[in-house]
Design a protein around this motif. Structure first.
Motif, mmCIF file in Angstrom:
data_model
loop_
_atom_site.group_PDB
_atom_site.id
_atom_site.type_symbol
_atom_site.label_atom_id
_atom_site.label_comp_id
_atom_site.label_asym_id
_atom_site.label_seq_id
_atom_site.Cartn_x
_atom_site.Cartn_y
_atom_site.Cartn_z
ATOM 1 N N HIS A 175 0.871 -1.173 0.000
ATOM 2 C CA HIS A 175 0.000 0.000 0.000
ATOM 3 C C HIS A 175 0.909 1.224 0.000
ATOM 4 C CE1 HIS A 175 -3.464 -2.560 0.789
ATOM 5 N NE2 HIS A 175 -2.763 -3.148 1.737
ATOM 6 N N VAL A 176 1.049 1.842 -1.145
ATOM 7 C CA VAL A 176 1.935 2.987 -1.264
ATOM 8 C C VAL A 176 1.174 4.159 -1.856
ATOM 9 C CG1 VAL A 176 3.995 1.561 -1.557
ATOM 10 C CG2 VAL A 176 2.688 2.259 -3.564
ATOM 11 N N ALA A 177 1.766 5.333 -1.733
ATOM 12 C CA ALA A 177 1.138 6.542 -2.269
ATOM 13 C C ALA A 177 0.996 6.445 -3.779
ATOM 14 C CB ALA A 177 1.999 7.750 -1.894
ATOM 15 N N ASP A 178 -0.004 7.161 -4.294
ATOM 16 C CA ASP A 178 -0.275 7.120 -5.735
ATOM 17 C C ASP A 178 0.924 7.565 -6.564
ATOM 18 O OD1 ASP A 178 -2.796 6.143 -5.397
ATOM 19 O OD2 ASP A 178 -3.781 8.104 -5.483
ATOM 20 N N ASN A 179 1.702 8.527 -6.014
ATOM 21 C CA ASN A 179 2.833 9.034 -6.792
ATOM 22 C C ASN A 179 3.993 8.039 -6.861
ATOM 23 O OD1 ASN A 179 3.818 9.200 -4.206
ATOM 24 N ND2 ASN A 179 4.393 11.354 -4.310
ATOM 25 N N LYS A 180 3.842 6.898 -6.156
ATOM 26 C CA LYS A 180 4.876 5.858 -6.230
ATOM 27 C C LYS A 180 4.330 4.548 -6.807
ATOM 28 C CE LYS A 180 8.137 7.497 -2.769
ATOM 29 N NZ LYS A 180 8.936 7.137 -1.576
ATOM 30 N N ARG A 181 3.117 4.621 -7.319
ATOM 31 C CA ARG A 181 2.553 3.472 -8.023
ATOM 32 C C ARG A 181 2.426 3.848 -9.491
ATOM 33 N NH1 ARG A 181 0.178 -1.232 -7.214
ATOM 34 N NH2 ARG A 181 0.282 -1.049 -4.962
ATOM 35 N N TYR A 182 3.030 3.026 -10.342
ATOM 36 C CA TYR A 182 3.135 3.382 -11.759
ATOM 37 C C TYR A 182 2.324 2.426 -12.623
ATOM 38 C CZ TYR A 182 7.142 5.377 -9.329
ATOM 39 O OH TYR A 182 7.933 6.018 -8.414
ATOM 40 N N LYS A 183 1.589 3.001 -13.580
ATOM 41 C CA LYS A 183 0.754 2.191 -14.468
ATOM 42 C C LYS A 183 1.529 1.651 -15.666
ATOM 43 C CE LYS A 183 -3.292 5.001 -13.260
ATOM 44 N NZ LYS A 183 -4.275 5.994 -13.751
ATOM 45 N N GLY A 184 2.645 2.238 -15.951
ATOM 46 C CA GLY A 184 3.444 1.807 -17.098
ATOM 47 C C GLY A 184 4.643 2.702 -17.254
ATOM 48 N N MET A 185 5.345 2.560 -18.362
ATOM 49 C CA MET A 185 6.595 3.271 -18.556
ATOM 50 C C MET A 185 6.397 4.785 -18.612
ATOM 51 S SD MET A 185 9.488 2.840 -21.507
ATOM 52 C CE MET A 185 8.504 3.660 -22.757
ATOM 53 N N VAL A 186 5.468 5.248 -19.439
ATOM 54 C CA VAL A 186 5.263 6.688 -19.579
ATOM 55 C C VAL A 186 4.781 7.287 -18.271
ATOM 56 C CG1 VAL A 186 3.944 8.483 -20.785
ATOM 57 C CG2 VAL A 186 4.804 6.497 -22.050
ATOM 58 N N ASP A 187 3.830 6.614 -17.608
ATOM 59 C CA ASP A 187 3.318 7.080 -16.317
ATOM 60 C C ASP A 187 4.449 7.143 -15.297
ATOM 61 O OD1 ASP A 187 1.099 7.764 -14.489
ATOM 62 O OD2 ASP A 187 1.602 5.847 -13.543
#
Length: 319
Positions: free
Chosen positions: A157-169
């Motif tokens: 469970h991490v902050a949204d700014n440290k969860r990535y949806k893909g390379m560009v994100d």
């Protein structure tokens, strides 16, 4: 040793540019992408072993290579084995492409345009090191995103700014929250890793040259697939065994779950809590991955480049 005379710096640069051939770029990308698609799961497991310092609760624990495969598939599905595959394909493809492009341009420039002039170990290492630095500058941000995607666990469970949806994100979020410095985390140990590529290429090239000289053949003659595979495997084993610790330090600096005050702090913390063994975590899955990956990469590169660069007269047209 070949002597180089460069009375005019501008003409020297133009001479170097004249040796840049896109065929090496295409062949390098082909080799890097092919090996990455086949062996990415082992790369992911190697990274997870490397960052497991035994003190971070969020890092999954695996009993071994087979245990890691089973655990990841159970908890994250088969897709879990391919987390970070997109930036890995981009990173590996572009890194190998640029590396072969720069290396061959620099090597041919040193040879004065004569591909049959032997350079010797020193100049081979110099050309490979320069190519490695140029490639790292261009690809380090991709490697940061790839590492972080590989380290996204389903139970965290991490902050949204440290969860990535893909390379560009990933590239955008890291740039917004950490700036350029965030995209170049692990760059310093990556610079040490240039020695890995230099040692590998020097060993590979010298083995090919000595082998052809022993057979009284030109050093740039095409070899068989078995010969390319053998030389690639030996050179990779030597380079990986000698330089692996930098990969552990680099992965830990790029890990979003831990914060270090730089490469030296990471080194001292690893030594204090894990001794020398900490610097070799993930070595087994790394060797299982990188040796066949290098064999596939070099075999693909050699065959594609020889095909693309062969004279038009050698291409048989259908009757």
């Amino acid at each position: 040793m070949t002597t180089m005379k460069n009375p005019n710096p501008s003409s020297s640069k133009l001479a170097l540019l004249s040796h840049i051939k896109y065929e090496h770029l295409v062949a390098g990308i082909s080799g890097g992408v092919t090996s990455t698609l086949i062996l990415h799961p082992l790369d992911l497991i190697k990274i997870r072993f490397a960052v497991n310092d035994g003190r971070t609760a969020t890092v999954p624990r695996y009993d071994g290579l087979s245990s890691a495969f089973v655990t990841i598939v159970k908890k994250e599905g088969v897709r879990g084995l391919y987390r970070g595959v997109t930036p890995n394909v981009w990173g590996s493809g572009s890194a190998w492409g640029f590396y072969f492009l720069f290396y061959n341009a620099i090597k041919t420039w040193i040879q004065g345009g004569n591909a049959r002039t032997p350079l010797g170990p020193g100049l081979h290492m110099l050309a490979a090191a320069e190519a490695g630095v140029l490639s790292l500058v261009m690809t380090n941000p991709i490697w940061v995103v790839k590492t972080r995607l590989c380290l996204q666990y389903s139970e965290e469970h991490v902050a949204d700014n440290k969860r990535y949806k893909g390379m560009v994100d990933g590239l955008l979020k890291i740039y917004r929250t950490e700036g350029i410095r965030g995209l170049y985390r692990g760059f310093v140990p990556g610079m040490f890793g240039v020695s890995h590529g230099a040692l590998q290429f020097m060993t590979y090239e010298e083995m090919k040259n000595r082998y052809n000289q022993y057979r009284n053949l030109p050093i740039d003659i095409k070899l068989t697939s078995v010969e390319y595979l053998t030389f690639a495997a030996i050179s990779k084993l030597i380079a990986a065994g000698a330089t692996y610790p930098y990969q552990v330090v680099r992965a830990r600096l790029q890990d979003q779950h831990r914060t270090y005050n730089g490469a030296w702090h990471c080194i001292t913390e690893t030594w204090r809590h894990e001794t020398w063994r900490g610097f070799y975590k993930g070595l087994k899955p790394n060797l299982i991955r990188v040796v066949p990956a290098t064999m596939v990469t070099f075999l693909t590169y050699e065959n594609v480049s020889h095909y693309m660069l062969r004279p038009a007269a050698d291409i048989k047209l259908p009757s």
